[in-house]
Every structure is written in C-alpha cells, then in structure tokens.
Write a protein that holds these residues in place. Structure first.
Motif, PDB file in Angstrom:
ATOM      1  N   ALA A   9      55.485   6.380  96.157  1.00 28.37           N
ATOM      2  CA  ALA A   9      56.070   5.713  94.999  1.00 28.37           C
ATOM      3  C   ALA A   9      55.116   5.711  93.815  1.00 28.37           C
ATOM      4  O   ALA A   9      53.998   5.194  93.889  1.00 28.37           O
ATOM      5  N   ASP A  10      55.567   6.327  92.707  1.00 24.41           N
ATOM      6  CA  ASP A  10      54.844   6.364  91.436  1.00 24.41           C
ATOM      7  C   ASP A  10      53.541   7.153  91.497  1.00 24.41           C
ATOM      8  O   ASP A  10      52.717   7.054  90.584  1.00 24.41           O
ATOM      9  N   GLU A  11      53.329   7.945  92.521  1.00 24.29           N
ATOM     10  CA  GLU A  11      52.104   8.724  92.621  1.00 24.29           C
ATOM     11  C   GLU A  11      52.432  10.217  92.636  1.00 24.29           C
ATOM     12  O   GLU A  11      53.278  10.678  93.398  1.00 24.29           O
ATOM     13  N   LEU A  12      51.728  10.967  91.766  1.00 22.96           N
ATOM     14  CA  LEU A  12      51.896  12.407  91.669  1.00 22.96           C
ATOM     15  C   LEU A  12      50.533  13.065  91.759  1.00 22.96           C
ATOM     16  O   LEU A  12      49.529  12.489  91.339  1.00 22.96           O
ATOM     17  N   ALA A  13      50.516  14.295  92.259  1.00 26.24           N
ATOM     18  CA  ALA A  13      49.261  15.032  92.325  1.00 26.24           C
ATOM     19  C   ALA A  13      49.564  16.524  92.316  1.00 26.24           C
ATOM     20  O   ALA A  13      50.577  16.971  92.873  1.00 26.24           O
ATOM     21  N   VAL A  14      48.696  17.292  91.665  1.00 24.28           N
ATOM     22  CA  VAL A  14      48.789  18.747  91.725  1.00 24.28           C
ATOM     23  C   VAL A  14      48.030  19.200  92.960  1.00 24.28           C
ATOM     24  O   VAL A  14      46.857  18.850  93.148  1.00 24.28           O
ATOM     25  N   ARG A  15      48.710  19.950  93.808  1.00 24.58           N
ATOM     26  CA  ARG A  15      48.092  20.410  95.044  1.00 24.58           C
ATOM     27  C   ARG A  15      48.490  21.863  95.308  1.00 24.58           C
ATOM     28  O   ARG A  15      49.404  22.401  94.688  1.00 24.58           O
ATOM     29  N   GLN A  16      47.796  22.489  96.229  1.00 23.20           N
ATOM     30  CA  GLN A  16      48.148  23.832  96.671  1.00 23.20           C
ATOM     31  C   GLN A  16      49.272  23.742  97.697  1.00 23.20           C
ATOM     32  O   GLN A  16      49.197  22.956  98.644  1.00 23.20           O
ATOM     33  N   VAL A  17      50.322  24.533  97.480  1.00 23.42           N
ATOM     34  CA  VAL A  17      51.432  24.601  98.423  1.00 23.42           C
ATOM     35  C   VAL A  17      51.722  26.069  98.701  1.00 23.42           C
ATOM     36  O   VAL A  17      51.302  26.955  97.933  1.00 23.42           O
TER      37      VAL A  17
END
Length: 383
Positions: A9-17
């Motif tokens: 909830a309300d948390e975003l992150a750029v990650r490798q997928v």
C-alpha cells in the motif's frame, strides 16, 4: 529490464523484472517511450483493490516502438511507433464485434472474480491484477502487447510522443463521454473534474458542436488550463453554488449533458474490496451532476468505480426522466480518428503532461500526481 512495481500500500519501487516474451502468435513486444499516470491507478496504489501482488508492474497509458512481432501480427512491423489502447480486447468475440471492446469476453485473465462481483466478466487493462486484466503494465522498458492488431495503432509522423500518449486512454475516454451523452450543436455540457479526462471530455464536447462547455473543479491551476488550452468555461465549486450557476448559464433549465469525470476516492474501498469486508463508495460529484442536469437530460459516468455507492439519488433520475450512461473506454473505436485529429492540430494534449520524469523517479511522479502538488495533472515517464 527495469520496471516500476507495486511493493505494498502506497509503496512503489523500480526493480529488475524479467523481460517480456511473446506468448501467442498475435503478440508483439513494444519498447516504451512514454507512459503516463492515471487516476484509475490510485485505488490500486492505496491497496483498496485487492489481488495486486508485490512486484506487479503498474501503468496502462503508453506509447512505444515495436521491437518484436508474433507470426500472426499483420498490421505492425519492427520499428513502428505505436500507441496502445489501455483496454485489452481480443477483437473476435461478440462484444468486440459490436464495438464494445471494454466488455470483451477474452481481455482478462481472471474473469471468474469479476463475473462474481459484477454478474459478467469484462475486458482487461494493463497494469491491473488478474480480475481486471492480469497483464504487466507500461511503467517499464518493454511491454508485451496481446492482440496487437486489435489494440495498437501506428502514430502519424507529425504527432509528438507527448501528444500521442494520451490517445491510449484519456483522449478516447473523453471522446466516449461526448458520444455517450449524444452531445450535439446547441447543447450545454457540464463536466465535473478538470483532470486530463475532464479536459479532454470538454474538448470532445466542443468538437461535437456543443454551444457551451463548463468544467467544475476546485483546483485553480487546472481550471486555468481549462480556460487557456481547452477554451471551456471554468467553475470553481469552492466559491459558487454549482447547480444554481449552471441553471444561470443554461437558460434556467440546467445542462443538457452532465459528465462525471472524477471517480471514486482512492481511500474508500470499492466492490472488490467491499466483498472482503469494506464499505461503499461516495459519489459526491455524481450526485451533484444528477441534481444539476436538466429534466430529460443525460448523465454520463466516466470516473472509475468498482462497486456499491451510498446515497445515489435514484428518485431524481426517475422523476426527472434522466438517462444515465457509463462504460470503460472502447478506445479501439476512436484512436485512429483521434490520432488524425492530433495530426491536424484539432486535438492538443501535450499540456496535460505537466511533469516529465525518468522511470527511476516513478514514485516521485505518483506522489506529485496523487497529492496534486506543483500543478501536477499527469506525470509522464520515459524509461
């Protein structure tokens, strides 16, 4: 590849997928050039719609370049610049045959849940969990596009990326608002909400011949956009009695067409969450639109809703003889025409991209968009 993912909830992150791969013969892979935020994302971000899992890629309004095509793709070639409709539809079922692409029988990977919640399955959308699509979103370097010949459209050379990206969702939604309202010459149209969809609904109403178009909101920066870029009449509900003012501007009757382009608040849970113990949604703008509309007029619901609402004025609808229409956008019907209008400079949308950010700043972009700070109407990401 890099992608902007939901982490809770309300948390975003750029990650490798993992990079997307072709899964069916009618798929293609698009390298994303622009991807925009949308109000329909906010209930997802707050966790009020269940089924989204940590690591799911968000985003559904996008434009890019074709890098790989399946063997059955006929309309697209590698290096084509395309805008992709946010609504996923097969193009072959009965509903697609009627032009009701958002009602597609095959556009969602989790149809059983929406069939239970809404009575029938519906089409899907990128960047939404399985019951509402189940396809990885566009806030990424690459996207798999299913049914590529149905949902992707080549962008004319004169149309910039910042203009064309809004042909994915906001512009066809706005155009649909005018179509559902059967807007025509001489009409007075009122639109609740001065975000991207509200502004593009107002412009669509003008292009349909409306005599007056009035846009209601409480944010002065957005209302200044309405005046400057759309040429519609801004109305700040903090300072006036909206129904009385609308009657004054429509010969004492009220608008012929009232369009709700606000949607549910991000926090109160919708039907999908409500089935797990949540409450109902509050249709404040919609209720005012029903009361303001003239007798025999039309109310169009464009905002995102997922379930039950409290205090909907059904008595006003019946006793005033109102027509109420709604849908998610059937963009495949209008995107080619909208791109042509963009190329002719009849439809300008780039002013809506108030914040252009690299994908790495996706969380910052959503914070600006959610809080409407720094004059943010839409944040647009470039991987």
């Amino acid at each position: 590849m890099r992608a902007l993912c939901w982490e809770g909830a309300d948390e975003l992150a750029v990650r490798q997928v993992p990079d997307p791969e072709l899964r069916n013969a009618h798929d293609m892979i698009v390298r994303v050039r622009r991807s925009a935020t949308c109000g329909a994302d906010l209930p997802l971000l707050s966790g009020r719609i269940p089924f989204l899992a940590a690591g799911d890629v968000l985003g559904h309004e996008f434009l890019g370049e074709v890098v790989e095509v399946g063997p059955d793709v006929r309309r697209h070639r590698i290096a084509d610049r395309v805008v992709v409709c946010a609504a996923v539809a097969c193009g072959a079922c009965w509903y697609c045959g009627q032009g009701l692409f958002a009602c597609c029988d095959n556009g969602s990977t989790g149809a059983a849940v929406t069939e239970s919640a809404w009575g029938q399955p519906t089409g899907g959308c990128y960047g939404h969990p399985g019951p509402l699509g189940g396809f990885a979103g566009s806030h990424a370097e690459y996207v798999r596009v299913p049914y590529a010949d149905v949902g992707a459209f080549r962008v004319p050379d004169p149309v910039s990326d910042d203009r064309a990206v809004f042909a994915s969702d906001a512009a066809p939604t706005g155009w649909m608002g005018a179509e559902l309202g059967d807007v025509g010459p001489g009409d007075v149209v009122a639109v609740w909400g001065a975000g991207a969809i509200g502004q593009l609904t107002a412009r669509a109403a003008q292009l349909h011949g409306a005599d007056r178009v009035i846009v209601i909101d409480r944010y002065d920066d957005r209302l200044r956009m309405v005046d400057r870029h759309v040429g519609a009449e801004p109305l700040n509900y903090r300072y006036v009695d909206v129904p009385a003012e609308l009657r004054e501007r429509s010969g004492g009757r009220g608008p012929d067409v009232c369009v709700e382009a606000v949607g549910m608040e991000p926090e109160p849970p919708g039907l999908l969450a409500g089935r797990l113990g949540g409450g109902a949604e509050r249709p404040l703008a919609l209720r005012e639109a029903v009361h303001a509309c003239r007798k025999g007029g039309t109310v169009v619901v464009l905002g995102t809703w997922t379930g039950f609402v409290d205090t909907f004025p059904l008595g006003a609808v019946m006793n005033k003889g109102l027509t109420v229409r709604s849908s998610r956008q059937h963009g495949q019907r209008w995107i080619p025409m909208l791109l042509e209008r963009m190329a002719r400079d009849e439809l300008r949308t780039e002013h809506l991209a108030t914040h252009r950010l690299p994908l790495e700043r996706g969380a910052d972009g959503y914070a600006l968009f959610r809080e409407r700070t720094d004059g943010c109407v839409r944040a647009v990401f470039s991987p």
